[in-house]
Design an enzyme around this catalytic site. Structure first.
Site, PDB file in Angstrom:
ATOM      1  N   LYS A 126      38.287  50.225  43.154  1.00 31.83           N
ATOM      2  CA  LYS A 126      38.911  49.048  42.346  1.00 31.83           C
ATOM      3  C   LYS A 126      39.869  49.968  41.296  1.00 31.83           C
ATOM      4  O   LYS A 126      39.729  50.306  40.278  1.00 31.83           O
ATOM      5  CB  LYS A 126      37.804  48.424  41.403  1.00 31.83           C
ATOM      6  CG  LYS A 126      38.230  47.263  40.803  1.00 31.83           C
ATOM      7  CD  LYS A 126      37.084  46.385  40.080  1.00 31.83           C
ATOM      8  CE  LYS A 126      37.370  45.387  39.253  1.00 31.83           C
ATOM      9  NZ  LYS A 126      38.244  44.283  39.835  1.00 31.83           N
ATOM     10  N   ARG A 153      53.870  64.581  33.225  1.00 27.23           N
ATOM     11  CA  ARG A 153      53.781  64.030  34.422  1.00 27.23           C
ATOM     12  C   ARG A 153      54.236  64.759  35.528  1.00 27.23           C
ATOM     13  O   ARG A 153      54.998  65.562  35.613  1.00 27.23           O
ATOM     14  CB  ARG A 153      55.194  62.894  34.248  1.00 27.23           C
ATOM     15  CG  ARG A 153      55.023  61.977  35.814  1.00 27.23           C
ATOM     16  CD  ARG A 153      56.233  61.026  35.698  1.00 27.23           C
ATOM     17  NE  ARG A 153      56.355  60.235  36.931  1.00 27.23           N
ATOM     18  CZ  ARG A 153      56.951  60.759  38.080  1.00 27.23           C
ATOM     19  NH1 ARG A 153      57.300  61.812  38.270  1.00 27.23           N
ATOM     20  NH2 ARG A 153      56.730  60.028  39.053  1.00 27.23           N
ATOM     21  N   HIS A 177      52.705  64.748  39.971  1.00 29.38           N
ATOM     22  CA  HIS A 177      51.836  64.036  40.988  1.00 29.38           C
ATOM     23  C   HIS A 177      50.325  64.834  40.829  1.00 29.38           C
ATOM     24  O   HIS A 177      49.461  64.165  41.014  1.00 29.38           O
ATOM     25  CB  HIS A 177      52.386  63.948  42.243  1.00 29.38           C
ATOM     26  CG  HIS A 177      53.644  63.139  42.410  1.00 29.38           C
ATOM     27  ND1 HIS A 177      54.739  63.013  41.326  1.00 29.38           N
ATOM     28  CD2 HIS A 177      53.737  61.783  42.821  1.00 29.38           C
ATOM     29  CE1 HIS A 177      55.437  62.000  41.783  1.00 29.38           C
ATOM     30  NE2 HIS A 177      54.781  61.320  42.544  1.00 29.38           N
ATOM     31  N   TYR A 231      39.109  50.597  37.254  1.00 29.55           N
ATOM     32  CA  TYR A 231      38.629  49.736  36.310  1.00 29.55           C
ATOM     33  C   TYR A 231      37.398  48.843  36.619  1.00 29.55           C
ATOM     34  O   TYR A 231      36.981  48.699  37.782  1.00 29.55           O
ATOM     35  CB  TYR A 231      39.889  49.155  35.736  1.00 29.55           C
ATOM     36  CG  TYR A 231      40.373  47.869  36.731  1.00 29.55           C
ATOM     37  CD1 TYR A 231      40.737  47.893  37.955  1.00 29.55           C
ATOM     38  CD2 TYR A 231      40.063  46.320  36.495  1.00 29.55           C
ATOM     39  CE1 TYR A 231      41.006  47.079  38.745  1.00 29.55           C
ATOM     40  CE2 TYR A 231      40.462  45.466  37.253  1.00 29.55           C
ATOM     41  CZ  TYR A 231      40.947  45.785  38.383  1.00 29.55           C
ATOM     42  OH  TYR A 231      41.298  44.794  39.279  1.00 29.55           O
ATOM     43  N   GLU A 242      40.864  39.030  51.661  1.00 29.48           N
ATOM     44  CA  GLU A 242      40.498  38.732  50.356  1.00 29.48           C
ATOM     45  C   GLU A 242      41.604  38.161  49.681  1.00 29.48           C
ATOM     46  O   GLU A 242      42.560  38.050  50.108  1.00 29.48           O
ATOM     47  CB  GLU A 242      39.853  39.618  49.626  1.00 29.48           C
ATOM     48  CG  GLU A 242      40.616  41.024  49.304  1.00 29.48           C
ATOM     49  CD  GLU A 242      40.190  41.880  48.495  1.00 29.48           C
ATOM     50  OE1 GLU A 242      38.979  41.783  47.946  1.00 29.48           O
ATOM     51  OE2 GLU A 242      40.660  43.233  48.418  1.00 29.48           O
ATOM     52  N   ARG A 271      29.557  50.391  40.313  1.00 30.10           N
ATOM     53  CA  ARG A 271      30.915  50.622  41.082  1.00 30.10           C
ATOM     54  C   ARG A 271      32.002  51.348  40.424  1.00 30.10           C
ATOM     55  O   ARG A 271      32.503  51.776  41.062  1.00 30.10           O
ATOM     56  CB  ARG A 271      31.331  48.975  41.406  1.00 30.10           C
ATOM     57  CG  ARG A 271      32.614  48.809  42.142  1.00 30.10           C
ATOM     58  CD  ARG A 271      33.003  47.371  42.686  1.00 30.10           C
ATOM     59  NE  ARG A 271      33.290  46.646  41.330  1.00 30.10           N
ATOM     60  CZ  ARG A 271      33.505  45.270  41.369  1.00 30.10           C
ATOM     61  NH1 ARG A 271      33.430  44.796  42.565  1.00 30.10           N
ATOM     62  NH2 ARG A 271      33.776  44.617  40.293  1.00 30.10           N
ATOM     63  N   LEU A 277      37.800  44.798  48.274  1.00 30.16           N
ATOM     64  CA  LEU A 277      36.717  45.165  47.247  1.00 30.16           C
ATOM     65  C   LEU A 277      35.612  44.300  47.359  1.00 30.16           C
ATOM     66  O   LEU A 277      35.565  42.974  47.577  1.00 30.16           O
ATOM     67  CB  LEU A 277      37.506  44.684  45.771  1.00 30.16           C
ATOM     68  CG  LEU A 277      36.518  45.188  44.898  1.00 30.16           C
ATOM     69  CD1 LEU A 277      36.674  46.904  44.494  1.00 30.16           C
ATOM     70  CD2 LEU A 277      37.149  44.587  43.302  1.00 30.16           C
TER      71      LEU A 277
HETATM   72  N1  PLP Z   1      38.826  41.245  45.099  1.00 28.71           N
HETATM   73  C1  PLP Z   1      39.788  41.737  44.112  1.00 28.71           C
HETATM   74  C2  PLP Z   1      41.109  42.603  44.942  1.00 28.71           C
HETATM   75  C3  PLP Z   1      39.684  41.600  43.063  1.00 28.71           C
HETATM   76  O1  PLP Z   1      40.606  42.406  42.211  1.00 28.71           O
HETATM   77  C4  PLP Z   1      38.481  41.124  42.459  1.00 28.71           C
HETATM   78  C5  PLP Z   1      38.263  41.051  41.087  1.00 28.71           C
HETATM   79  O2  PLP Z   1      38.968  41.209  40.225  1.00 28.71           O
HETATM   80  C6  PLP Z   1      37.554  40.791  43.538  1.00 28.71           C
HETATM   81  C7  PLP Z   1      37.759  40.707  44.872  1.00 28.71           C
HETATM   82  C8  PLP Z   1      36.081  40.024  42.920  1.00 28.71           C
HETATM   83  O3  PLP Z   1      35.358  41.127  42.513  1.00 28.71           O
HETATM   84  P1  PLP Z   1      34.135  40.665  41.380  1.00 28.71           P
HETATM   85  O4  PLP Z   1      33.234  39.643  41.976  1.00 28.71           O
HETATM   86  O5  PLP Z   1      33.468  41.857  41.328  1.00 28.71           O
HETATM   87  O6  PLP Z   1      34.883  40.307  39.900  1.00 28.71           O
END
Ligand code: PLP
Length: 280
Positions: free
Chosen positions: A143, A97, A99, A31, A175, A50, A199
């Site tokens: 993501k 369903r 896997h 997403y 993060e 992305r 991410l």
């Molecule tokens: N890290 C994670 C785990 C996230 O879910 C997000 C955004 O939702 C971010 C970092 C920040 O990403 P962005 O700046 O692209 O929104």
């Protein structure tokens, strides 16, 4: 409001989703969240790149990028929302369903728009956070719709009266549960490198561009929880949270308990980018 699911734009209350959508069973998809300021997309190209990259990382290779751009563009036009965010989700497809996934499935797209405003009070006053063990999988650069660990750890922050959870692997900060984390020490900005442990936030990248443009020295180098506690400044970044100072970690006041100078300069540079949108 108008939303989009599996090929059709409909009124929100008329959208029905297929329970065999693999997003439900497995979180089998990816997403994006894109910000709209005064009806204009912010960093749309980066988000769409992305999305395609995340899809490809999980084996969805047939995602039509131009169609994704068309969907979010139409969604923005159809909804009368000046300031908001668009959520766009791509699931592997619809099927019983199992896997193992059939290779002939077409991705199913869900997209909708929310009205949101900038978190101005938090950007000024800062937020409190907690720390927690980062026990997520080793493909955090994707993501993915699978956000169970992120959801559980964010919830712990909320229950502790805090706003975000800062994750660490064996004491090394990765993060936040839905944000990237930066510290400032002796004038140098620092954040975790963009590898499989985080991410690579679009906001993170914009912040690094601001640092570059403003001659603020920066390092993409991991730091420990001890270094976090000892930092001169801390802030988190995301599409909706923008650049928000952190003033408390695990109930302890950090970074003098207020927004620091470098954080302020980064916010200013980020603001300029947003305001430029309406000048072109
Ligand atoms: N890290 C994670 C785990 C996230 O879910 C997000 C955004 O939702 C971010 C970092 C920040 O990403 P962005 O700046 O692209 O929104």
């Amino acid at each position: 409001k108008i939303s989009y699911y599996n090929g059709e734009f409909k009124n929100d209350d008329e959208v029905t989703v297929d329970y065999n959508d693999r997003a439900f069973y497995f979180g089998d998809g990816v997403y994006e969240v894109v910000r709209v300021y005064n009806n204009e997309f912010f960093t749309l190209e980066e988000h769409m790149d992305r999305l395609v990259r995340s899809a490809s990382e999980i084996g969805i290779d047939n995602l039509d990028r131009s169609r994704m751009v068309e969907i979010v563009t139409q969604l923005n036009e159809k909804n009368n929302i000046d300031n908001g965010s668009i959520y766009i989700q791509v699931s592997r497809g619809i099927g019983k369903r199992n896997h193992a996934y059939p290779l002939d499935k077409s991705p199913v797209v869900l997209a909708y728009m929310n009205e949101i405003s900038r978190p101005t009070a938090q950007m000024e006053d800062g937020i409190s956070t907690i720390t927690a063990d980062d026990y997520r999988w080793l493909k955090c650069h994707v993501k993915s719709l699978n956000l169970l660990a992120n959801v559980m750890e964010k919830e712990r922050a909320v229950r502790a009266g805090a706003h975000e959870t800062i994750l660490h692997r064996d004491g090394v900060v990765t993060e936040g549960s839905s944000t990237n984390v930066f510290i400032v020490k002796d004038g140098v900005l620092r954040t975790h490198p963009a590898d499989n442990m985080i991410l690579n936030g679009i906001t993170r990248l914009e912040v690094l561009k601001v640092a570059e443009a403003r001659n603020i020295p920066y390092e993409e180098k991991a730091f420990t929880v001890d270094e976090l506690m000892d930092a001169d400044e801390i802030f988190i970044t995301s599409t909706t949270q923008e650049v928000t100072p952190v003033t408390e970690v695990d109930k302890k006041t950090v970074a003098n308990g207020s927004k620091g100078e470098v954080t302020h300069a980064i916010q200013e540079g980020f603001d300029e980018k947003i305001h430029k949108l309406n000048l072109v």
